[in-house]
Design an enzyme around this catalytic site. Structure first.
Site, PDB file in Angstrom:
ATOM      1  N   CYS A   1     -10.037 -20.496  20.447  1.00 40.38           N
ATOM      2  CA  CYS A   1      -9.922 -18.983  19.583  1.00 40.38           C
ATOM      3  C   CYS A   1      -9.233 -17.810  20.191  1.00 40.38           C
ATOM      4  CB  CYS A   1     -11.576 -18.470  19.415  1.00 40.38           C
ATOM      5  SG  CYS A   1     -11.972 -17.366  18.647  1.00 40.38           S
TER       6      CYS A   1
ATOM      7  N   CYS B   1     -13.848 -12.433  22.814  1.00 36.78           N
ATOM      8  CA  CYS B   1     -15.189 -12.155  23.203  1.00 36.78           C
ATOM      9  C   CYS B   1     -15.411 -12.478  24.758  1.00 36.78           C
ATOM     10  CB  CYS B   1     -16.094 -12.906  22.247  1.00 36.78           C
ATOM     11  SG  CYS B   1     -15.770 -12.745  20.772  1.00 36.78           S
TER      12      CYS B   1
ATOM     13  N   CYS C   1     -17.514 -15.692  25.765  1.00 33.26           N
ATOM     14  CA  CYS C   1     -17.435 -17.252  25.228  1.00 33.26           C
ATOM     15  C   CYS C   1     -16.554 -17.870  25.714  1.00 33.26           C
ATOM     16  CB  CYS C   1     -16.875 -16.840  23.694  1.00 33.26           C
ATOM     17  SG  CYS C   1     -16.982 -18.337  22.740  1.00 33.26           S
TER      18      CYS C   1
ATOM     19  N   CYS D   1     -26.405 -26.198  10.818  1.00 31.30           N
ATOM     20  CA  CYS D   1     -25.450 -25.272  11.153  1.00 31.30           C
ATOM     21  C   CYS D   1     -24.116 -25.722  11.791  1.00 31.30           C
ATOM     22  CB  CYS D   1     -25.963 -24.111  12.045  1.00 31.30           C
ATOM     23  SG  CYS D   1     -27.841 -23.295  11.442  1.00 31.30           S
TER      24      CYS D   1
ATOM     25  N   CYS E   1     -25.610 -23.734   6.690  1.00 28.88           N
ATOM     26  CA  CYS E   1     -25.244 -22.660   7.478  1.00 28.88           C
ATOM     27  C   CYS E   1     -23.857 -22.867   8.136  1.00 28.88           C
ATOM     28  CB  CYS E   1     -26.380 -22.278   8.501  1.00 28.88           C
ATOM     29  SG  CYS E   1     -25.792 -20.749   9.290  1.00 28.88           S
TER      30      CYS E   1
ATOM     31  N   CYS F   1     -27.187 -14.563   8.181  1.00 24.04           N
ATOM     32  CA  CYS F   1     -27.745 -14.943   9.439  1.00 24.04           C
ATOM     33  C   CYS F   1     -27.116 -13.969  10.479  1.00 24.04           C
ATOM     34  CB  CYS F   1     -27.712 -16.417   9.848  1.00 24.04           C
ATOM     35  SG  CYS F   1     -28.130 -16.966  11.518  1.00 24.04           S
TER      36      CYS F   1
ATOM     37  N   ARG G   1     -35.113 -16.061  15.614  1.00 21.33           N
ATOM     38  CA  ARG G   1     -34.630 -17.054  16.266  1.00 21.33           C
ATOM     39  C   ARG G   1     -34.074 -17.024  17.709  1.00 21.33           C
ATOM     40  NH1 ARG G   1     -30.358 -19.101  13.020  1.00 21.33           N
ATOM     41  NH2 ARG G   1     -31.783 -20.223  11.817  1.00 21.33           N
TER      42      ARG G   1
END
Length: 328
Positions: free
Chosen positions: A63, A67, A70, A107, A138, A198, A270
């Site tokens: 990616c 972040c 991550c 998801c 999702c 979400c 969640r």
């Protein structure tokens, strides 16, 4: 709304929270906070039902975002090897196994800044295939423009996950390749397309208590409350900037869950990443504070998750049953 008038709006869903009101709730004596959260929870949900979701990484690693938490960022030396987008047939086969094991929502996550045009046909086919199994769908694919969101809606996507991660104040300490406003723009596109939102965040990233409160104020003041609010406890991953972050104190985490339940009374709150580091007693407190959704399966994208046998054993001890889809 000030705390002394909160009793008048105890059961009212609203989107005009102030930082001061939210902070006052967060700082209540623990027993008072949990009692209030559990009372609100019981007005909107069966307190002994928890919604089960399964998460699959359909494209891992590489990616371009940075972040700090991550392992999938190309900026970090986490040892994760990038993979190509999974084949549709394999995704549908995994979704069928999840459905047969009791999951009602599937998801799918891809480590992208945003989907490329060449990948949209495959992603749409995944949504259509999982939807045909009778499951809720999702996805989390990074930033979306309105056209992409509308196309996913037509395909049958029920939910789109795009977390704001933390407060606007602390955001730049965690991510520099996109802005807090970018996150809100994607959420607006998702809402405009008719897909349910979400959206939650991560705690334990070195933020202050006020940042956790501010994050929840932002979520609760969206035009509509997110249908699902995932609260992640940071899993420090070696090779990432937050790989040595100090863990959040358990009671503070439970307070965050309780505040989310009070501020967003009809949302599914969640318990997401970090459950492997939680004791059974800590998870039980989270359910009492209003958490009513978890991810099942032994991995969350690239991180460990409690094995299903362990979750089933905890549910039996607590008298908790999986939430049925028609009850959501």
């Amino acid at each position: 709304m000030h705390l002394n008038s909160a009793e008048e709006a105890f059961d009212r869903v609203h989107t005009q929270w102030t930082r001061e009101d939210a902070q006052a709730l967060y700082d209540l004596p623990f027993n008072d906070l949990i009692f209030r959260a559990q009372t609100i929870h019981r007005r909107h949900f069966d307190p002994n039902r928890v919604q089960l979701s399964r998460l699959l990484s359909i494209k891992t690693g590489g990616c371009p975002e940075d972040c700090g938490y991550c392992s999938q960022s190309a900026h970090h030396e986490s040892g994760l090897t990038a993979s190509k987008l999974m084949e549709v047939e394999r995704v549908i086969a995994e979704a069928k196994k999840a459905r047969d094991a009791g999951a009602t929502r599937y998801c799918m996550g891809a480590a992208w800044r945003s989907p490329k045009a060449r990948d949209m046909d495959t992603v749409v086919a995944m949504v259509e295939g999982v939807k045909a199994l009778g499951m809720e769908t999702c996805m989390t694919l990074g930033m979306l423009d309105l056209d992409q969101a509308q196309r996913l809606k037509v395909a049958g996507l029920d939910y789109y996950n795009h977390n704001i991660d933390t407060s606007e104040r602390y955001y730049s300490q965690v991510i520099s390749t996109r802005t807090f406003a970018d996150r809100l723009d994607t959420l607006a596109n998702v809402r405009a397309s008719g897909i349910k939102v979400c959206c939650g965040g991560i705690v334990g990233m070195g933020e202050e208590k006020a940042d956790r409160v501010d994050m929840l104020v932002t979520l609760a003041n969206l035009p509509e409350h997110p249908d699902s609010v995932p609260i992640n406890m940071l899993i420090p991953i070696p090779g990432t900037p937050l790989g040595k972050a100090e863990p959040i104190e358990p009671i503070e985490f439970v307070r965050t869950i309780a505040l989310a339940r009070i501020m967003m009374p009809k949302s599914h709150v969640r318990l997401s990443a970090g459950r492997t580091a939680m004791s059974d007693e800590m998870q039980a407190l989270c359910f009492f504070a209003g958490a009513n959704s978890i991810f099942v399966g032994d991995t969350l994208l690239t991180a460990d998750n409690p094995e299903e046998d362990k979750d089933n054993a905890l549910f039996r001890r607590l008298g908790i049953q999986p939430m049925k889809r028609d009850a959501e």
